[in-house]
Design a protein around this motif. Structure first.
Motif, short mmCIF file in Angstrom:
data_model
loop_
_atom_site.label_atom_id
_atom_site.label_comp_id
_atom_site.label_asym_id
_atom_site.label_seq_id
_atom_site.Cartn_x
_atom_site.Cartn_y
_atom_site.Cartn_z
N TYR A 1 9.73 -28.12 7.34
CA TYR A 1 8.73 -29.07 6.91
C TYR A 1 9.34 -30.46 6.76
O TYR A 1 10.51 -30.61 6.43
N ILE A 2 8.50 -31.43 6.99
CA ILE A 2 8.88 -32.79 6.68
C ILE A 2 8.25 -33.10 5.32
O ILE A 2 7.06 -32.87 5.13
N HIS A 3 9.05 -33.58 4.39
CA HIS A 3 8.52 -33.92 3.07
C HIS A 3 8.55 -35.42 2.84
O HIS A 3 9.52 -36.09 3.21
N LEU A 4 7.51 -35.93 2.25
CA LEU A 4 7.51 -37.33 1.83
C LEU A 4 7.09 -37.37 0.36
O LEU A 4 6.12 -36.72 -0.01
N THR A 5 7.83 -38.11 -0.44
CA THR A 5 7.51 -38.18 -1.86
C THR A 5 7.16 -39.62 -2.26
O THR A 5 7.88 -40.55 -1.89
N TYR A 6 6.09 -39.77 -2.98
CA TYR A 6 5.71 -41.10 -3.46
C TYR A 6 5.41 -41.03 -4.95
O TYR A 6 4.87 -40.04 -5.42
N ALA A 7 5.76 -42.09 -5.64
CA ALA A 7 5.50 -42.12 -7.07
C ALA A 7 4.36 -43.08 -7.37
O ALA A 7 4.27 -44.14 -6.76
N ILE A 8 3.47 -42.69 -8.26
CA ILE A 8 2.47 -43.64 -8.74
C ILE A 8 2.59 -43.71 -10.26
O ILE A 8 3.11 -42.80 -10.89
N THR B 1 1.89 -30.90 -1.97
CA THR B 1 2.48 -29.67 -2.55
C THR B 1 2.36 -29.74 -4.06
O THR B 1 1.28 -29.98 -4.56
N GLU B 2 3.46 -29.57 -4.78
CA GLU B 2 3.36 -29.51 -6.23
C GLU B 2 3.67 -30.87 -6.84
O GLU B 2 4.83 -31.30 -6.80
N PRO B 3 2.69 -31.55 -7.42
CA PRO B 3 2.97 -32.84 -8.04
C PRO B 3 3.86 -32.64 -9.27
O PRO B 3 3.80 -31.59 -9.91
N VAL B 4 4.67 -33.66 -9.56
CA VAL B 4 5.50 -33.61 -10.76
C VAL B 4 5.05 -34.74 -11.68
O VAL B 4 5.03 -35.90 -11.29
N VAL C 1 3.98 -40.31 -11.81
CA VAL C 1 3.60 -39.03 -11.19
C VAL C 1 4.16 -39.02 -9.78
O VAL C 1 3.98 -39.98 -9.03
N TYR C 2 4.88 -37.97 -9.43
CA TYR C 2 5.46 -37.87 -8.10
C TYR C 2 4.59 -36.96 -7.25
O TYR C 2 4.36 -35.81 -7.60
#
Ligand SMILES: [Zn+2]
Length: 411
Positions: free
Chosen positions: A6-13, A155-158, A164-165
């Motif tokens: 999988y390609i994962h991209l993470t963004y924070a708000i 997927t699973e937000p943190v 919030v990621y």
């Protein structure tokens, strides 16, 4: 075939939901209760910690956690049990190395990983269940990254107190990408082969920056230790600046590689060459270069999807000592690799890049383009060039197709 990747991209708000703070508090409380309970069942034998088996105490633990869940949806309890064990597991490792005291680790700053059973994606937002029939919603509609994650799966937000990621993923294409470039990571350079030519990217500048900073750091440290007040501050400010400058160069370098080789698979050696560095001769410079490679690969992995690239790591075992043509393994390592069986001769670092490329292609049952490989000691010319008299010109032939870059020239 290799498993799905999988390609994962993470963004924070920014987290502006007041109710999420309540959730975090309740969850942290739950974790600490669970940790205390499991900790009371811990045994220590000869300095080794034995955590109680999860299934042996599961029922009691779960009942206790449920009582303390303050109304949180029951899936949080399962997640918390999982987290409790992983927190205690890392405590156990620290304790056995003498880095932690024998007391239950306390979770202070909270975060909650929201399982897929607790969140529902609605268009460009996600609805998270806190308690039965109580929800919070985060939206990424009209965020700067929202077009980048279109068609990707959340997927699973943190959830953390301030941010919030959001982690998105998509399946990376399993078909073999058409182009591959393999890099051998060396002390002062990255040496690569892209199927047509060799490329050297000098890491000297990055390395010397890191080196000078290490020296300065030691100086600042000794000054800081003499100044009681303000020392820590000085140190922190200095570390911050150091990190920034190195990061800046690493990002430049990563961008350069990704632009040069967009839509390629970038193959590296798996960088935890711990065994190689374990011996007594480990010097500062090697340590430094290792941190530079690691950082570079981390940054490349993070940015790769934006350039249609993929970063793959392969086992580095014997890559600089094997013959990429016939598989012969040399006992010695010199600057130049010379095959004792088929006579193939090439610069050691380039040779390693060929082997790294081969190792990757092997996974897909492919042979190297323009580079026939045979397990027998027949001599096959590279790029199909054979001289009239039958001798092979590997050396000049390959060395000639070489391009060099220096990081400071990369804009
Ligand atoms: Zn050979």
């Amino acid at each position: 075939m290799p498993e799905k990747e999988y390609i994962h991209l993470t963004y924070a708000i920014r987290n502006e939901e007041e109710r999420s703070k309540e959730l975090i508090r309740a969850y942290v409380n739950l974790l600490n209760k669970g940790i205390k309970y499991v900790f009371s069942k811990v045994n220590v034998k000869n300095g080794r910690v034995e955590l109680p088996k999860k299934k042996e105490i599961y029922k009691e633990l779960r009942d206790l956690m449920k009582e303390n869940a303050q109304g949180l949806a029951k899936h949080y309890v399962d997640q918390a049990i999982h987290d409790v064990y992983s927190i205690l597991d890392s405590w156990r490792r620290r304790f056995e190395k003498g880095r932690s005291k024998f007391k239950p680790p306390l979770v202070r700053k909270g975060y909650v990983r929201v399982k897929t059973t607790l969140r529902k994606v609605l268009g460009k937002s996600v609805r998270i269940t806190v308690k039965p029939h109580e929800y919070i919603t985060y939206s990424w509609d009209r965020r700067w990254f929202s077009s980048r994650v279109e068609g990707m799966e959340l997927t699973e937000p943190v959830i953390k107190e301030d941010k919030v990621y959001l982690v998105f993923r998509k399946e990376s294409p399993t078909t073999t990408p058409p182009e591959t470039v393999a890099f051998d990571s060396n002390l002062y350079s990255l040496d690569g082969y892209d199927g047509e030519k060799f490329i050297t990217i000098s890491l000297k500048q990055l390395y010397s920056l890191k080196y000078v900073m290490q020296m300065k750091r030691a100086k600042v440290q000794s000054v800081a230790s003499r100044k009681l007040k303000g020392g820590k501050k000085l140190m922190r400010r200095y570390s911050h600046r150091e990190r920034n400058r190195v990061n800046d160069l690493v990002h430049k370098l990563a961008n350069f590689i990704l632009e040069l080789y967009n839509n390629h698979v970038l193959v590296f050696e798996r960088l935890n060459k711990e065994s190689m560095f374990d011996d007594a001769s480990e010097s500062l410079s090697r340590k430094l270069s290792r941190t530079v490679w690691r950082k570079l690969v981390v940054v490349l992995k993070y940015k790769a999807p934006l350039y249609g690239c993929r970063v793959v790591e392969v086992n580095p075992h014997l890559t600089s000592r094997s013959c990429p043509r016939c598989g012969w393994v040399s006992r010695t390592v010199g600057r130049t690799f010379r095959c004792g069986r088929c006579g193939f001769t090439l610069d050691r670092q380039f040779n390693a890049s060929l082997n790294i490329m081969r190792r990757f292609l092997h996974k897909f049952n492919l042979r190297m383009w323009r580079f026939p490989h045979r397990k027998v000691s027949g001599v096959i010319p590279l790029m199909g060039v054979r001289r009239m008299n039958g001798s092979i010109r590997d050396f000049g032939e390959l060395q000639g197709s070489r391009i060099e870059y220096k990081v400071h020239e990369i804009q």
